[in-house]
Design an enzyme around this catalytic site. Structure first.
Site, mmCIF file in Angstrom:
data_model
loop_
_atom_site.group_PDB
_atom_site.id
_atom_site.type_symbol
_atom_site.label_atom_id
_atom_site.label_comp_id
_atom_site.label_asym_id
_atom_site.label_seq_id
_atom_site.Cartn_x
_atom_site.Cartn_y
_atom_site.Cartn_z
ATOM 1 N N HIS A 79 -4.923 2.623 -5.903
ATOM 2 C CA HIS A 79 -4.362 3.632 -4.974
ATOM 3 C C HIS A 79 -5.501 4.254 -4.145
ATOM 4 O O HIS A 79 -5.714 5.461 -4.136
ATOM 5 C CB HIS A 79 -3.584 4.712 -5.740
ATOM 6 C CG HIS A 79 -2.485 5.312 -4.925
ATOM 7 N ND1 HIS A 79 -1.199 5.461 -5.393
ATOM 8 C CD2 HIS A 79 -2.460 5.786 -3.653
ATOM 9 C CE1 HIS A 79 -0.447 6.017 -4.455
ATOM 10 N NE2 HIS A 79 -1.197 6.226 -3.384
ATOM 11 N N GLN A 80 -6.182 3.373 -3.455
ATOM 12 C CA GLN A 80 -7.420 3.727 -2.763
ATOM 13 C C GLN A 80 -7.253 3.747 -1.245
ATOM 14 O O GLN A 80 -8.161 4.158 -0.520
ATOM 15 C CB GLN A 80 -8.445 2.638 -3.170
ATOM 16 C CG GLN A 80 -9.807 2.746 -2.627
ATOM 17 C CD GLN A 80 -10.641 1.497 -2.919
ATOM 18 O OE1 GLN A 80 -10.425 0.819 -3.915
ATOM 19 N NE2 GLN A 80 -11.585 1.207 -2.067
ATOM 20 N N GLU A 116 1.525 2.867 -12.468
ATOM 21 C CA GLU A 116 0.124 3.246 -12.250
ATOM 22 C C GLU A 116 -0.238 4.626 -12.778
ATOM 23 O O GLU A 116 -1.408 4.909 -13.016
ATOM 24 C CB GLU A 116 -0.209 3.192 -10.745
ATOM 25 C CG GLU A 116 0.463 4.296 -9.920
ATOM 26 C CD GLU A 116 0.039 4.278 -8.454
ATOM 27 O OE1 GLU A 116 0.095 3.204 -7.843
ATOM 28 O OE2 GLU A 116 -0.340 5.353 -7.944
ATOM 29 N N ARG A 118 4.257 2.374 -2.342
ATOM 30 C CA ARG A 118 4.491 2.896 -3.693
ATOM 31 C C ARG A 118 4.808 1.716 -4.613
ATOM 32 O O ARG A 118 5.550 0.806 -4.226
ATOM 33 C CB ARG A 118 5.663 3.900 -3.726
ATOM 34 C CG ARG A 118 5.346 5.256 -3.135
ATOM 35 C CD ARG A 118 4.338 6.040 -3.997
ATOM 36 N NE ARG A 118 4.052 7.359 -3.444
ATOM 37 C CZ ARG A 118 3.030 7.640 -2.627
ATOM 38 N NH1 ARG A 118 2.187 6.692 -2.262
ATOM 39 N NH2 ARG A 118 2.835 8.876 -2.200
ATOM 40 N N ASP A 135 -2.215 -2.125 -3.702
ATOM 41 C CA ASP A 135 -2.981 -0.875 -3.833
ATOM 42 C C ASP A 135 -2.246 0.083 -4.763
ATOM 43 O O ASP A 135 -2.790 1.110 -5.147
ATOM 44 C CB ASP A 135 -3.183 -0.230 -2.455
ATOM 45 C CG ASP A 135 -4.066 1.008 -2.539
ATOM 46 O OD1 ASP A 135 -5.172 0.894 -3.121
ATOM 47 O OD2 ASP A 135 -3.655 2.086 -2.051
ATOM 48 N N THR A 195 0.859 -1.199 0.000
ATOM 49 C CA THR A 195 0.000 0.000 0.000
ATOM 50 C C THR A 195 0.888 1.240 0.000
ATOM 51 O O THR A 195 0.421 2.334 0.300
ATOM 52 C CB THR A 195 -0.913 0.048 1.252
ATOM 53 O OG1 THR A 195 -0.073 -0.053 2.414
ATOM 54 C CG2 THR A 195 -1.953 -1.048 1.259
HETATM 55 P P1 NAD Z 1 6.587 7.567 7.564
HETATM 56 O O1 NAD Z 1 7.563 8.565 7.042
HETATM 57 O O2 NAD Z 1 5.885 7.853 8.838
HETATM 58 O O3 NAD Z 1 7.296 6.135 7.703
HETATM 59 C C1 NAD Z 1 8.171 5.606 6.759
HETATM 60 C C2 NAD Z 1 9.136 4.683 7.482
HETATM 61 O O4 NAD Z 1 9.989 4.090 6.486
HETATM 62 C C3 NAD Z 1 10.050 5.416 8.474
HETATM 63 O O5 NAD Z 1 10.040 4.768 9.717
HETATM 64 C C4 NAD Z 1 11.419 5.357 7.820
HETATM 65 O O6 NAD Z 1 12.488 5.274 8.762
HETATM 66 C C5 NAD Z 1 11.293 4.067 7.020
HETATM 67 N N1 NAD Z 1 12.305 3.992 5.959
HETATM 68 C C6 NAD Z 1 12.856 4.984 5.248
HETATM 69 N N2 NAD Z 1 13.785 4.510 4.406
HETATM 70 C C7 NAD Z 1 13.812 3.169 4.613
HETATM 71 C C8 NAD Z 1 14.583 2.118 4.057
HETATM 72 N N3 NAD Z 1 15.515 2.360 3.127
HETATM 73 N N4 NAD Z 1 14.353 0.862 4.494
HETATM 74 C C9 NAD Z 1 13.418 0.603 5.457
HETATM 75 N N5 NAD Z 1 12.668 1.573 6.022
HETATM 76 C C10 NAD Z 1 12.869 2.839 5.592
HETATM 77 O O7 NAD Z 1 5.556 7.359 6.373
HETATM 78 P P2 NAD Z 1 4.073 6.799 6.502
HETATM 79 O O8 NAD Z 1 3.139 7.924 6.734
HETATM 80 O O9 NAD Z 1 4.044 5.622 7.401
HETATM 81 O O10 NAD Z 1 3.832 6.339 4.978
HETATM 82 C C11 NAD Z 1 4.558 5.260 4.422
HETATM 83 C C12 NAD Z 1 4.352 5.273 2.927
HETATM 84 O O11 NAD Z 1 2.984 4.961 2.638
HETATM 85 C C13 NAD Z 1 4.555 6.637 2.269
HETATM 86 O O12 NAD Z 1 5.912 6.831 1.913
HETATM 87 C C14 NAD Z 1 3.688 6.555 1.054
HETATM 88 O O13 NAD Z 1 4.482 6.119 -0.028
HETATM 89 C C15 NAD Z 1 2.680 5.482 1.367
HETATM 90 N N6 NAD Z 1 1.284 5.984 1.400
HETATM 91 C C16 NAD Z 1 0.372 5.357 0.601
HETATM 92 C C17 NAD Z 1 -0.953 5.761 0.639
HETATM 93 C C18 NAD Z 1 -2.010 5.073 -0.212
HETATM 94 O O14 NAD Z 1 -3.111 5.620 -0.379
HETATM 95 N N7 NAD Z 1 -1.751 3.907 -0.757
HETATM 96 C C19 NAD Z 1 -1.335 6.810 1.475
HETATM 97 C C20 NAD Z 1 -0.381 7.405 2.288
HETATM 98 C C21 NAD Z 1 0.938 6.990 2.254
#
Ligand code: NAD
Length: 350
Positions: free
Chosen positions: A311-312, A279, A250, A274, A248
């Site tokens: 992407h929902q 996409e 990227r 997702d 969910t």
């Molecule tokens: P966040 O920044 O709170 O958490 C990301 C985590 O990933 C952090 O703890 C960071 O230390 C870790 N990280 C960074 N680089 C890393 C690596 N190389 N290896 C392992 N871990 C690593 O972000 P979040 O709010 O939890 O969101 C996570 C991801 O979810 C976002 O980056 C976004 O791509 C995705 N997202 C998707 C949707 C959707 O609708 N599908 C919605 C919101 C966010």
């Protein structure tokens, strides 16, 4: 730095003197976006909603606007930024958390970039669990069967999540909530993060161990140079037979060709996606009457053990309202020359 600051103060001064409206061009704006932002319309701001995504062909729509407001699949590359800056757009307001679609180095000295770092981690984590449950209990198949009065249970045998091992890659806001949900199901939770946190209710292990020992792997890290294709042919080969992958985060975190091979080889038990690598041309649009040229996506969709949503995961009322509130606050603070706290850094071009 002084130049950028000075320009902003001058701009703010002009706005107050001339009672100018802030013109905001929203790209990739759907009905649910309009509904969430409309309550914030007032006589100081003009919202202009475009259904189309921002790219080099559409950037002209932002002419005479102060702000361009974009989402995850808008292509904000260097050429687009150059044009936005030339049109006088001073702020790029992302109505999302991820910013991998923005060339930040190109923004340096030209345009300020703000994002919504957190809106509802629950929305995304709950969607990840919804997809997992749907997959392991074959709800997607049962739904279609019973609609046709087919009450047979053959082929619908699932398995308990209780007692299974789930490996979570990325333990930020969303990963943490997903871990809590999995703990509630009585699962064994493993985690991998480049920057582990003390407040995570899972056992941190190395990435290799997580890949080798998890029944289910869920991706919650951002897309960057280190995480691109973090799930690839090699990692799939190292997984348990029948492992389930949830993404969910990227699309580019998974090498889609390798995933498809893993599914065809019966190595991967199921995939809950997702997001998808390619996409941006397809998601959020209705292509039901068209021929889709992406053979990998088409083949993935035909697989009985692949569940795909477009992407929902973010799409809850709570998340949409929080995104709108935070985006409007970012824009208001910027126009009043106040720090937003949500500005993204601009790396030097390598
Ligand atoms: P966040 O920044 O709170 O958490 C990301 C985590 O990933 C952090 O703890 C960071 O230390 C870790 N990280 C960074 N680089 C890393 C690596 N190389 N290896 C392992 N871990 C690593 O972000 P979040 O709010 O939890 O969101 C996570 C991801 O979810 C976002 O980056 C976004 O791509 C995705 N997202 C998707 C949707 C959707 O609708 N599908 C919605 C919101 C966010």
């Amino acid at each position: 730095m002084f130049f950028v600051c000075g320009r902003r103060i001058y701009y703010g001064f002009l706005r107050i003197m001339w009672k100018m409206k802030t013109r905001i061009a929203f790209f990739d704006a759907k009905e649910y976006d309009k509904a969430a932002f409309q309550p914030y319309a007032n006589d100081q701001t003009e919202f202009i909603f475009y259904d189309t995504k921002l790219c080099e062909n559409t950037v002209g729509l932002a002419r005479d606007c102060d702000v361009a407001c974009v989402f995850v699949n808008d292509d904000v590359n260097a050429a687009v930024i150059e044009k936005l800056s030339g049109f006088g757009v001073k702020l790029l307001a992302l109505r999302c958390a991820g910013y991998n679609n923005v060339d930040l180095a190109a923004c340096r000295g030209k345009i300020t970039v703000v994002r919504v770092p957190s809106y509802s981690p629950y929305a995304v984590a709950e969607h990840a669990m919804a997809m997992l449950l749907c997959s392991v209990r074959r709800i997607h198949k049962a739904y279609i069967r019973t609609k046709d009065f087919n009450f047979s249970l053959n082929g619908l045998t699932g398995f308990d999540l209780h007692g299974k091992t789930v490996g979570v890659i990325g333990t930020g806001k969303i990963g943490k909530v997903f871990i809590d949900i999995c703990n509630g199901f009585g699962m064994k939770t493993l985690a991998y993060d480049k920057f582990p946190s003390d407040s995570v209710g899972a056992e941190y292990v190395g990435l290799d161990q997580l890949i080798r020992t998890s029944d289910i792997i869920s991706l919650h890290c951002p897309l960057n140079a280190e995480t691109e294709h973090i799930i690839n042919g090699e990692s799939i080969a190292a997984m348990k037979k029948g492992a389930i992958i949830i993404n969910t985060s990227r699309g580019e975190l998974i090498d889609s060709e390798a995933l498809l091979s893993g599914i065809k080889d019966r190595k991967i038990g199921a995939a809950c996606l997702d997001v998808y690598e390619e996409e941006s041309e397809l998601f959020f649009e209705d292509y039901s009457g068209h021929i889709v040229n992406d053979d990998t996506l088409a083949r993935l969709i035909t697989m009985p053990n692949v569940i795909l949503t477009s992407h929902q995961a973010f799409l809850t009322e709570e998340a949409l309202n929080a995104i709108a509130a935070a985006t409007v606050e970012n824009i208001e603070k910027f126009t009043q020359n106040l720090p937003t706290g949500n500005e993204i850094g601009y790396p030097e071009r390598k």
